[in-house]
Design an enzyme around this catalytic site. Sequence first.
Site, PDB file in Angstrom:
ATOM      1  N   ASP A   7      15.363  21.188 -17.166  1.00  0.00           N
ATOM      2  CA  ASP A   7      16.353  20.097 -17.292  1.00  0.00           C
ATOM      3  C   ASP A   7      17.722  20.724 -17.557  1.00  0.00           C
ATOM      4  O   ASP A   7      18.071  20.992 -18.702  1.00  0.00           O
ATOM      5  CB  ASP A   7      15.920  19.178 -18.446  1.00  0.00           C
ATOM      6  CG  ASP A   7      16.945  18.103 -18.772  1.00  0.00           C
ATOM      7  OD1 ASP A   7      17.862  17.872 -17.964  1.00  0.00           O
ATOM      8  OD2 ASP A   7      16.812  17.487 -19.850  1.00  0.00           O
ATOM      9  N   ARG A  44      29.212  17.706 -18.849  1.00  0.00           N
ATOM     10  CA  ARG A  44      28.052  18.048 -19.681  1.00  0.00           C
ATOM     11  C   ARG A  44      27.563  19.417 -19.219  1.00  0.00           C
ATOM     12  O   ARG A  44      27.599  19.713 -18.019  1.00  0.00           O
ATOM     13  CB  ARG A  44      26.943  16.996 -19.535  1.00  0.00           C
ATOM     14  CG  ARG A  44      25.688  17.328 -20.330  1.00  0.00           C
ATOM     15  CD  ARG A  44      24.692  16.153 -20.443  1.00  0.00           C
ATOM     16  NE  ARG A  44      24.132  15.689 -19.196  1.00  0.00           N
ATOM     17  CZ  ARG A  44      24.517  14.608 -18.539  1.00  0.00           C
ATOM     18  NH1 ARG A  44      25.492  13.860 -19.009  1.00  0.00           N
ATOM     19  NH2 ARG A  44      23.947  14.265 -17.392  1.00  0.00           N
ATOM     20  N   ASP A  84      22.801  17.224 -12.934  1.00  0.00           N
ATOM     21  CA  ASP A  84      21.802  17.286 -14.010  1.00  0.00           C
ATOM     22  C   ASP A  84      20.464  17.078 -13.331  1.00  0.00           C
ATOM     23  O   ASP A  84      20.108  15.950 -12.965  1.00  0.00           O
ATOM     24  CB  ASP A  84      22.092  16.182 -15.035  1.00  0.00           C
ATOM     25  CG  ASP A  84      21.073  16.172 -16.178  1.00  0.00           C
ATOM     26  OD1 ASP A  84      20.095  16.934 -16.127  1.00  0.00           O
ATOM     27  OD2 ASP A  84      21.280  15.387 -17.121  1.00  0.00           O
ATOM     28  N   GLU A 135      22.742  20.226 -24.960  1.00  0.00           N
ATOM     29  CA  GLU A 135      23.514  19.602 -23.884  1.00  0.00           C
ATOM     30  C   GLU A 135      24.686  18.752 -24.384  1.00  0.00           C
ATOM     31  O   GLU A 135      24.691  17.533 -24.248  1.00  0.00           O
ATOM     32  CB  GLU A 135      22.604  18.745 -23.003  1.00  0.00           C
ATOM     33  CG  GLU A 135      21.683  17.787 -23.752  1.00  0.00           C
ATOM     34  CD  GLU A 135      20.803  16.992 -22.787  1.00  0.00           C
ATOM     35  OE1 GLU A 135      21.369  16.348 -21.892  1.00  0.00           O
ATOM     36  OE2 GLU A 135      19.582  17.023 -22.945  1.00  0.00           O
ATOM     37  N   TYR A 175      33.012  12.821 -22.266  1.00  0.00           N
ATOM     38  CA  TYR A 175      33.150  11.861 -21.175  1.00  0.00           C
ATOM     39  C   TYR A 175      34.316  10.924 -21.470  1.00  0.00           C
ATOM     40  O   TYR A 175      34.550  10.574 -22.627  1.00  0.00           O
ATOM     41  CB  TYR A 175      31.872  11.007 -21.044  1.00  0.00           C
ATOM     42  CG  TYR A 175      30.604  11.834 -21.071  1.00  0.00           C
ATOM     43  CD1 TYR A 175      30.008  12.257 -19.894  1.00  0.00           C
ATOM     44  CD2 TYR A 175      30.034  12.210 -22.287  1.00  0.00           C
ATOM     45  CE1 TYR A 175      28.852  13.034 -19.921  1.00  0.00           C
ATOM     46  CE2 TYR A 175      28.880  12.991 -22.321  1.00  0.00           C
ATOM     47  CZ  TYR A 175      28.297  13.404 -21.135  1.00  0.00           C
ATOM     48  OH  TYR A 175      27.177  14.169 -21.166  1.00  0.00           O
ATOM     49  N   HIS A 231      11.868  14.394 -21.725  1.00  0.00           N
ATOM     50  CA  HIS A 231      12.140  14.060 -23.128  1.00  0.00           C
ATOM     51  C   HIS A 231      10.787  14.156 -23.817  1.00  0.00           C
ATOM     52  O   HIS A 231      10.063  13.178 -23.928  1.00  0.00           O
ATOM     53  CB  HIS A 231      12.752  12.663 -23.246  1.00  0.00           C
ATOM     54  CG  HIS A 231      14.111  12.577 -22.599  1.00  0.00           C
ATOM     55  ND1 HIS A 231      14.672  11.414 -22.144  1.00  0.00           N
ATOM     56  CD2 HIS A 231      15.027  13.539 -22.345  1.00  0.00           C
ATOM     57  CE1 HIS A 231      15.870  11.662 -21.633  1.00  0.00           C
ATOM     58  NE2 HIS A 231      16.098  12.949 -21.734  1.00  0.00           N
ATOM     59  N   HIS A 275      25.856  10.660 -26.649  1.00  0.00           N
ATOM     60  CA  HIS A 275      24.393  10.879 -26.592  1.00  0.00           C
ATOM     61  C   HIS A 275      24.006  12.028 -27.511  1.00  0.00           C
ATOM     62  O   HIS A 275      24.859  12.674 -28.119  1.00  0.00           O
ATOM     63  CB  HIS A 275      23.938  11.134 -25.152  1.00  0.00           C
ATOM     64  CG  HIS A 275      24.569  12.342 -24.505  1.00  0.00           C
ATOM     65  ND1 HIS A 275      24.172  13.634 -24.798  1.00  0.00           N
ATOM     66  CD2 HIS A 275      25.570  12.455 -23.593  1.00  0.00           C
ATOM     67  CE1 HIS A 275      24.899  14.484 -24.073  1.00  0.00           C
ATOM     68  NE2 HIS A 275      25.764  13.786 -23.342  1.00  0.00           N
ATOM     69  N   HIS A 282      23.350   8.145 -16.960  1.00  0.00           N
ATOM     70  CA  HIS A 282      22.147   8.190 -16.115  1.00  0.00           C
ATOM     71  C   HIS A 282      22.466   7.703 -14.695  1.00  0.00           C
ATOM     72  O   HIS A 282      21.758   6.862 -14.141  1.00  0.00           O
ATOM     73  CB  HIS A 282      21.013   7.361 -16.736  1.00  0.00           C
ATOM     74  CG  HIS A 282      20.338   8.075 -17.868  1.00  0.00           C
ATOM     75  ND1 HIS A 282      19.370   7.509 -18.652  1.00  0.00           N
ATOM     76  CD2 HIS A 282      20.483   9.335 -18.336  1.00  0.00           C
ATOM     77  CE1 HIS A 282      18.961   8.379 -19.565  1.00  0.00           C
ATOM     78  NE2 HIS A 282      19.624   9.500 -19.394  1.00  0.00           N
ATOM     79  N   ASP A 303       0.828  -1.214   0.000  1.00  0.00           N
ATOM     80  CA  ASP A 303       0.000   0.000   0.000  1.00  0.00           C
ATOM     81  C   ASP A 303       0.866   1.269   0.000  1.00  0.00           C
ATOM     82  O   ASP A 303       0.400   2.354   0.293  1.00  0.00           O
ATOM     83  CB  ASP A 303      -0.969   0.005   1.189  1.00  0.00           C
ATOM     84  CG  ASP A 303      -0.247  -0.047   2.518  1.00  0.00           C
ATOM     85  OD1 ASP A 303       1.012  -0.140   2.515  1.00  0.00           O
ATOM     86  OD2 ASP A 303      -0.916  -0.003   3.564  1.00  0.00           O
ATOM     87  N   GLU A 345      24.175  21.916 -19.931  1.00  0.00           N
ATOM     88  CA  GLU A 345      22.844  21.821 -20.559  1.00  0.00           C
ATOM     89  C   GLU A 345      21.998  23.043 -20.233  1.00  0.00           C
ATOM     90  O   GLU A 345      21.785  23.361 -19.060  1.00  0.00           O
ATOM     91  CB  GLU A 345      22.139  20.554 -20.037  1.00  0.00           C
ATOM     92  CG  GLU A 345      20.711  20.411 -20.515  1.00  0.00           C
ATOM     93  CD  GLU A 345      20.067  19.084 -20.104  1.00  0.00           C
ATOM     94  OE1 GLU A 345      20.476  18.514 -19.066  1.00  0.00           O
ATOM     95  OE2 GLU A 345      19.153  18.634 -20.813  1.00  0.00           O
ATOM     96  N   HIS A 392      16.946  17.702 -26.835  1.00  0.00           N
ATOM     97  CA  HIS A 392      15.616  17.109 -27.008  1.00  0.00           C
ATOM     98  C   HIS A 392      14.567  18.162 -26.732  1.00  0.00           C
ATOM     99  O   HIS A 392      14.862  19.217 -26.156  1.00  0.00           O
ATOM    100  CB  HIS A 392      15.451  15.918 -26.054  1.00  0.00           C
ATOM    101  CG  HIS A 392      15.795  16.220 -24.623  1.00  0.00           C
ATOM    102  ND1 HIS A 392      14.918  16.791 -23.746  1.00  0.00           N
ATOM    103  CD2 HIS A 392      16.954  16.063 -23.920  1.00  0.00           C
ATOM    104  CE1 HIS A 392      15.503  16.954 -22.567  1.00  0.00           C
ATOM    105  NE2 HIS A 392      16.746  16.527 -22.641  1.00  0.00           N
TER     106      HIS A 392
HETATM  107  N1  GLY Z   1      18.669  14.281 -17.650  1.00  0.00           N
HETATM  108  C1  GLY Z   1      18.158  13.818 -18.859  1.00  0.00           C
HETATM  109  C2  GLY Z   1      18.593  14.641 -19.985  1.00  0.00           C
HETATM  110  O1  GLY Z   1      19.347  15.554 -19.823  1.00  0.00           O
HETATM  111  O2  GLY Z   1      18.161  14.443 -21.059  1.00  0.00           O
HETATM  112 MN    MN Z   2      19.529  16.808 -18.207  1.00  0.00          MN
HETATM  113 MN    MN Z   3      18.257  16.879 -21.223  1.00  0.00          MN
END
Ligand code: GLY
Ligand code: MN
Ligand code: MN
Length: 445
Positions: free
Chosen positions: A251, A414, A240, A376, A380, A341, A330, A223, A36, A416, A334
């Site tokens: 994001d 990264r 992030d 972004e 790496y 996303h 990557h 991730h 529950d 972004e 997006h």
């Molecule tokens: N944190 C997911 C992205 O940057 O797309």
């Molecule tokens: Mn992100």
């Molecule tokens: Mn992103």
Amino acid sequence: MSSQLHREKLLSLFEENQEGVIYLKGAENMYRYGTDYEFPFRQESNFWYITGVNEPEYHALLDIGSGEFHLFHPKRDAQFAVWHGRIKSAAEIREEYSPDHLHETNDLLRVLNQLKPDVIYCLDEEQAEFIEDLNRDFSVETETLQDAITYCRCIKTDHELQLMSEAARVNNIAHLEVMKAIKPGMFEYEAKALFDFHQAKHGLLQPAYNGIHAGGTNSAILHYVENNKRINDGDLYLIDAGYEKDGYASDVTRTYPANGRFSGDQAAIYQVVLDALNKSIELVKPGVKMEELHLGACRIILSGLKEHGIVKGSIEEMMEHSIFALFFPHGLGHFLGLDTHDVGGYPKGVERIDRPGIKFLRVRRELMPGMVITIEPGVYFIPALLGPALENSEQARYLNEERVRALFGFGGIRIEDNLIVTETGSENMTDVPKEIKEIEAVMKG
Ligand code: GLY
Ligand code: MN
Ligand code: MN
């Protein structure tokens, strides 16, 4: 009210004189396995977009012919009030969501039988089956609705942009507070707790996704969400993270040294990523294709890595051999909206590009005013990618082995930002320090 506009936008995509009914099922509460333990409720994005309802167990119909909005609310009993709180009256629900007709959920079959639609447009097979189970004579269709709502969601209304700007404003504050506070010796979860605190302090309670708070080599795990390690002196720290404002996401990623001073390699590689970010942002405007931006960023990254003796050889050849994907595996960005996303990156008939790195790009369509995107880029050092590449003569000849191996413990960088595409370019909603000098000044206090 925003959802009224969304309904009008959706209905305008159907032909005049087109008959039929659109059906949408709202989300239900979700529990951890058979227990529950209840997860925080979060409405399904399409339902939220069309109805404005962020409560469980609602259903909706849109009558295409008349344009009328039927909303179905669950009937709650006294036990509900005991465990979950006050039950909204029908008048309150009407006031809040302005349906043309309000019904209880157990009236759904009766209303559908009354409307007698030739066709019932459903979002997916699961919702179609739910309708068919009500009455086997109903004719359902699942080809049209998803595409139609997706098309609407891609271009944000002014009201949606206001919500996104608020999510971004609070995210700017929370990111800055973490940048000011981070110190070697802290645990990743302490940084996360501080970030979450500043979101909550400004009324934002729903993370847009699992935040990444990564020290050292964890910053090279795309991730990474464990967020449970100690951040050491000399480590990079990559954050992030973002929260939602009324469903709309922010994001943002920043990466900086936990001790507040970039080392030589950290500064060099950071500047490569920052150049890719800044150049890509400069190029964002209507008509531009994301895959062109992505490949442009790859070129900048390869040139920078070459300048710093990490890769070698002709940029053209390295582009051909997708060497960029060994460092930047990557997509460049997006759509952003009710989902982090967000939907609509691949219109019908557009396929992914089957090539390392770019195959993960989530958007392949020309940018238009009112779209919201992330940019972004990253670099790496991922031993799982670079180790085998050093053993592969086709790739190894572009890599400076000694330099690459020495950077296996570097982690990743990264950066972004979140942009609104405007008529002439873009508006950057992200305002968190990103120049090396700015970051060092903030961290110095
Ligand atoms: N944190 C997911 C992205 O940057 O797309
Ligand atoms: Mn992100
Ligand atoms: Mn992103």
